[in-house]
Enzyme design. Structure first.
Site, PDB file in Angstrom:
ATOM      1  N   CYS A 155      -2.151  -3.205  14.839  1.00 45.82           N
ATOM      2  CA  CYS A 155      -1.829  -2.876  13.446  1.00 45.82           C
ATOM      3  C   CYS A 155      -2.322  -3.959  12.496  1.00 45.82           C
ATOM      4  O   CYS A 155      -2.029  -5.145  12.688  1.00 45.82           O
ATOM      5  CB  CYS A 155      -0.312  -2.706  13.324  1.00 45.82           C
ATOM      6  SG  CYS A 155       0.251  -2.504  11.634  1.00 45.82           S
ATOM      7  N   GLU A 188       0.819  -1.208   0.000  1.00 50.36           N
ATOM      8  CA  GLU A 188       0.000   0.000   0.000  1.00 50.36           C
ATOM      9  C   GLU A 188       0.853   1.259   0.000  1.00 50.36           C
ATOM     10  O   GLU A 188       1.925   1.288   0.605  1.00 50.36           O
ATOM     11  CB  GLU A 188      -0.841   0.029   1.275  1.00 50.36           C
ATOM     12  CG  GLU A 188      -1.855  -1.063   1.289  1.00 50.36           C
ATOM     13  CD  GLU A 188      -2.560  -1.181   2.624  1.00 50.36           C
ATOM     14  OE1 GLU A 188      -2.487  -0.243   3.434  1.00 50.36           O
ATOM     15  OE2 GLU A 188      -3.188  -2.218   2.831  1.00 50.36           O
ATOM     16  N   ASN A 199      -6.721   4.154  14.373  1.00 54.34           N
ATOM     17  CA  ASN A 199      -7.600   3.726  13.288  1.00 54.34           C
ATOM     18  C   ASN A 199      -8.152   2.370  13.680  1.00 54.34           C
ATOM     19  O   ASN A 199      -7.383   1.446  13.945  1.00 54.34           O
ATOM     20  CB  ASN A 199      -6.795   3.569  11.994  1.00 54.34           C
ATOM     21  CG  ASN A 199      -6.731   4.867  11.233  1.00 54.34           C
ATOM     22  OD1 ASN A 199      -7.763   5.468  10.926  1.00 54.34           O
ATOM     23  ND2 ASN A 199      -5.525   5.308  10.942  1.00 54.34           N
ATOM     24  N   CYS A 233      -2.952   1.533   8.155  1.00 49.87           N
ATOM     25  CA  CYS A 233      -1.955   0.607   7.671  1.00 49.87           C
ATOM     26  C   CYS A 233      -2.531  -0.804   7.506  1.00 49.87           C
ATOM     27  O   CYS A 233      -3.029  -1.382   8.463  1.00 49.87           O
ATOM     28  CB  CYS A 233      -0.927   0.659   8.794  1.00 49.87           C
ATOM     29  SG  CYS A 233       0.563  -0.153   8.646  1.00 49.87           S
ATOM     30  N   GLU A 256       8.511  -2.701   8.542  1.00 52.23           N
ATOM     31  CA  GLU A 256       9.437  -2.069   9.476  1.00 52.23           C
ATOM     32  C   GLU A 256      10.705  -1.711   8.689  1.00 52.23           C
ATOM     33  O   GLU A 256      11.492  -2.591   8.344  1.00 52.23           O
ATOM     34  CB  GLU A 256       9.725  -3.042  10.632  1.00 52.23           C
ATOM     35  CG  GLU A 256      10.858  -2.628  11.550  1.00 52.23           C
ATOM     36  CD  GLU A 256      10.806  -1.181  12.014  1.00 52.23           C
ATOM     37  OE1 GLU A 256       9.834  -0.780  12.645  1.00 52.23           O
ATOM     38  OE2 GLU A 256      11.770  -0.444  11.731  1.00 52.23           O
ATOM     39  N   SER A 312       9.951   5.870   9.828  1.00 49.16           N
ATOM     40  CA  SER A 312       9.301   5.550  11.099  1.00 49.16           C
ATOM     41  C   SER A 312       9.669   4.125  11.510  1.00 49.16           C
ATOM     42  O   SER A 312       9.515   3.196  10.725  1.00 49.16           O
ATOM     43  CB  SER A 312       7.784   5.683  10.944  1.00 49.16           C
ATOM     44  OG  SER A 312       7.126   5.269  12.113  1.00 49.16           O
ATOM     45  N   LEU A 333       6.193   4.917  19.670  1.00 48.48           N
ATOM     46  CA  LEU A 333       6.366   4.654  21.101  1.00 48.48           C
ATOM     47  C   LEU A 333       5.137   3.925  21.650  1.00 48.48           C
ATOM     48  O   LEU A 333       5.245   2.841  22.179  1.00 48.48           O
ATOM     49  CB  LEU A 333       6.612   5.978  21.829  1.00 48.48           C
ATOM     50  CG  LEU A 333       6.957   5.889  23.301  1.00 48.48           C
ATOM     51  CD1 LEU A 333       8.249   5.138  23.526  1.00 48.48           C
ATOM     52  CD2 LEU A 333       7.081   7.303  23.920  1.00 48.48           C
ATOM     53  N   CYS A 374       2.681  -5.895  15.922  1.00 53.13           N
ATOM     54  CA  CYS A 374       2.046  -4.938  16.846  1.00 53.13           C
ATOM     55  C   CYS A 374       0.552  -5.262  16.931  1.00 53.13           C
ATOM     56  O   CYS A 374      -0.101  -5.518  15.911  1.00 53.13           O
ATOM     57  CB  CYS A 374       2.270  -3.507  16.377  1.00 53.13           C
ATOM     58  SG  CYS A 374       4.023  -3.080  16.352  1.00 53.13           S
TER      59      CYS A 374
HETATM   60  N1  SAH Z   1       6.740  -0.128  11.078  1.00 55.24           N
HETATM   61  C1  SAH Z   1       6.980   1.240  11.259  1.00 55.24           C
HETATM   62  C2  SAH Z   1       6.406   2.111  10.155  1.00 55.24           C
HETATM   63  C3  SAH Z   1       5.080   1.723   9.600  1.00 55.24           C
HETATM   64  S1  SAH Z   1       3.696   1.870  10.668  1.00 55.24           S
HETATM   65  C4  SAH Z   1       6.493   1.679  12.618  1.00 55.24           C
HETATM   66  O1  SAH Z   1       5.805   0.923  13.277  1.00 55.24           O
HETATM   67  O2  SAH Z   1       6.848   2.786  13.023  1.00 55.24           O
HETATM   68  C5  SAH Z   1       3.387   3.629  10.640  1.00 55.24           C
HETATM   69  C6  SAH Z   1       2.717   4.156  11.886  1.00 55.24           C
HETATM   70  O3  SAH Z   1       1.332   3.745  11.951  1.00 55.24           O
HETATM   71  C7  SAH Z   1       3.364   3.671  13.155  1.00 55.24           C
HETATM   72  O4  SAH Z   1       3.515   4.728  14.073  1.00 55.24           O
HETATM   73  C8  SAH Z   1       2.357   2.669  13.655  1.00 55.24           C
HETATM   74  O5  SAH Z   1       2.508   2.419  15.001  1.00 55.24           O
HETATM   75  C9  SAH Z   1       1.059   3.315  13.264  1.00 55.24           C
HETATM   76  N2  SAH Z   1      -0.117   2.447  13.260  1.00 55.24           N
HETATM   77  C10 SAH Z   1      -0.208   1.149  12.939  1.00 55.24           C
HETATM   78  N3  SAH Z   1      -1.487   0.712  13.090  1.00 55.24           N
HETATM   79  C11 SAH Z   1      -2.212   1.763  13.508  1.00 55.24           C
HETATM   80  C12 SAH Z   1      -3.580   1.952  13.856  1.00 55.24           C
HETATM   81  N4  SAH Z   1      -4.461   0.952  13.793  1.00 55.24           N
HETATM   82  N5  SAH Z   1      -3.970   3.179  14.230  1.00 55.24           N
HETATM   83  C13 SAH Z   1      -3.076   4.208  14.310  1.00 55.24           C
HETATM   84  N6  SAH Z   1      -1.781   4.098  13.990  1.00 55.24           N
HETATM   85  C14 SAH Z   1      -1.339   2.881  13.608  1.00 55.24           C
HETATM   86 FE1  SF4 Z   2       4.212  -2.648  14.068  1.00 53.28          FE
HETATM   87 FE2  SF4 Z   2       4.834  -0.849  12.175  1.00 53.28          FE
HETATM   88 FE3  SF4 Z   2       4.974  -3.469  11.665  1.00 53.28          FE
HETATM   89 FE4  SF4 Z   2       2.594  -2.366  11.964  1.00 53.28          FE
HETATM   90  S1  SF4 Z   2       4.035  -1.920  10.342  1.00 53.28           S
HETATM   91  S2  SF4 Z   2       3.311  -4.321  12.866  1.00 53.28           S
HETATM   92  S3  SF4 Z   2       3.027  -0.795  13.513  1.00 53.28           S
HETATM   93  S4  SF4 Z   2       6.205  -2.342  13.149  1.00 53.28           S
END
Ligand code: SAH
Ligand code: SF4
Length: 365
Positions: free
Chosen positions: A139, A112, A310, A353, A180, A211, A235, A136
């Site tokens: 996510c 995406e 989200n 995401c 990531e 990020s 964080l 996570c």
């Molecule tokens: N993997 C990296 C970058 C991609 S995710 C990271 O985790 O930083 C980009 C951002 O979207 C990250 O800050 C992540 O924590 C956030 N994110 C993922 N799922 C989300 C959700 N359901 N609602 C809000 N932010 C979300």
């Molecule tokens: Fe976690 Fe970022 Fe990977 Fe989603 S894309 S699982 S927020 S590290």
């Protein structure tokens, strides 16, 4: 939609070349590999520069378009190489002008990316991996696991695709799509350098943001890169137990360790890092969580981006109220920490995401 879990290499396509060898993806060749291919074809070195201009600046999708190359060279290249490129598997338009794409590479793997226009600016959010292995809990991408890492040119191509679709210059890029970036460090850095280069997209380093969920050894490495790229760290909690639950993929690096390494990052670069914090009702928006966040962020140049969670279908997590988000901003400000509530763009188009992919797959079931 094709199987997203296919594992064939994105670099080659069967058949086609005069030797019967698979055709190579021209975009996957390094500069030296391109020069030696041209040498094999009896071509002067300066052709490499012309071809790179077609690939990285003009985003050519056909060899015939490369009008300053001799016809015979265009024919020889097309016998030996493909142009890689992406196919649009899905495209959604938001009422706020954002466009979200599911782009498919030639091995069937899709990712995406999003284009977000505002006045005379165009920001792009791109992916660095197909899926993600960090798991996570909140996510959508994390739920499906890692399919594969992207190559530098696949990261770069997403940005070029959005540029061409909007037909305007891209002014900033955030690597906040799927994946990531610091589990795919080399390709990410190569893509950032090409995005930054005047011989590529020519976007200023400060407008290129990575990020990370907090892969500490790579934050250390990133601090030593010469460019002024921007760093954001997800964080989501400054309480170890909560963060371990929300972000199990980075459990092995403690918050204390993250705090120390970010201190080193700031000392070394003098740049202000952003901390991403998605507010989740009853989980990381309590008083204790807010105090821990204030402690983590005070005196270390932090900027906190509060994101309204989200909602992911089937997830137990819910977003916090606007009032709670406002309280976070006030309390952080009272200890001298700058915080903003991030405007969720494209909230009507599966903005989170991994959500577009989920819905496309669901519709194709
Ligand atoms: N993997 C990296 C970058 C991609 S995710 C990271 O985790 O930083 C980009 C951002 O979207 C990250 O800050 C992540 O924590 C956030 N994110 C993922 N799922 C989300 C959700 N359901 N609602 C809000 N932010 C979300
Ligand atoms: Fe976690 Fe970022 Fe990977 Fe989603 S894309 S699982 S927020 S590290």
């Amino acid at each position: 939609m094709q199987d997203a879990n296919t594992t064939s290499s994105p670099m080659t396509t069967p058949g086609g070349s005069p030797s019967g060898a698979p055709r190579r993806n021209l975009r996957a060749l390094s500069h030296n590999e391109l020069v030696s291919l041209l040498d094999e074809l009896g071509q002067p070195k300066f052709r490499a520069k012309q071809i790179e201009d077609w690939l990285w600046v003009k985003n050519a999708s056909a060899f015939e378009d490369m009008s300053n190359l001799p016809k015979s060279l265009r024919a020889a290249l097309s016998e030996r190489c493909t142009l890689g490129g992406v196919e649009v598997a899905a495209r959604q338009l938001s009422s706020d002008g954002s466009r979200k794409y599911l782009l498919r590479f030639d091995d069937g793997v899709s990712v995406e990316c999003v284009g977000m226009p505002s006045r005379n600016k165009l920001a792009v959010c791109a992916s660095t991996q197909a899926g993600c292995g960090m798991k996570c809990a909140f996510c959508a991408t994390g739920a499906s696991g890692l399919t594969r890492s992207l190559t530098a040119s696949e990261i770069y191509e997403q940005v070029m695709h959005v540029r061409d679709d909007f037909n305007t210059r891209v002014t900033s890029v955030v690597l906040m799509g799927q994946g990531e970036p610091f589990m795919n460090y080399d390709a990410t850095l190569e893509a950032l350098r090409r995005l930054n280069s005047p011989e590529g997209a020519g976007i200023g380093a400060r407008h290129l943001t990575v990020s990370t969920s907090g892969v500490i050894p790579m934050i250390k490495r990133f601090a030593n890169e010469p460019e002024q790229f921007t760093l954001a760290v997800s964080l989501h909690s400054a309480v170890q137990r909560t963060r371990d639950m929300l972000m199990p993929g980075v459990k092995k690096w403690s918050l204390l360790h993250l705090y120390d390494i970010m201190g080193e990052y700031v000392d070394k670069t003098g740049r202000r890092p952003t901390y991403e914090y998605a507010l989740i009702k009853g989980v990381n928006d309590t008083e204790d969580e807010l105090s821990a966040l204030c402690d983590f962020c005070r005196d270390n140049l932090a900027h906190v981006n509060l994101i309204k969670l989200n909602e992911v279908k089937g997830s137990r997590f819910q977003p916090s109220s606007d009032a709670r988000a406002g309280e976070f901003v006030r309390r952080l400000a009272s200890v001298g920490v700058e915080a903003t509530i991030r405007n969720s763009r494209g909230s009507d188009i599966d903005a989170a995401c991994g959500q577009l992919r989920q819905n496309v797959e669901r519709n194709n079931d």
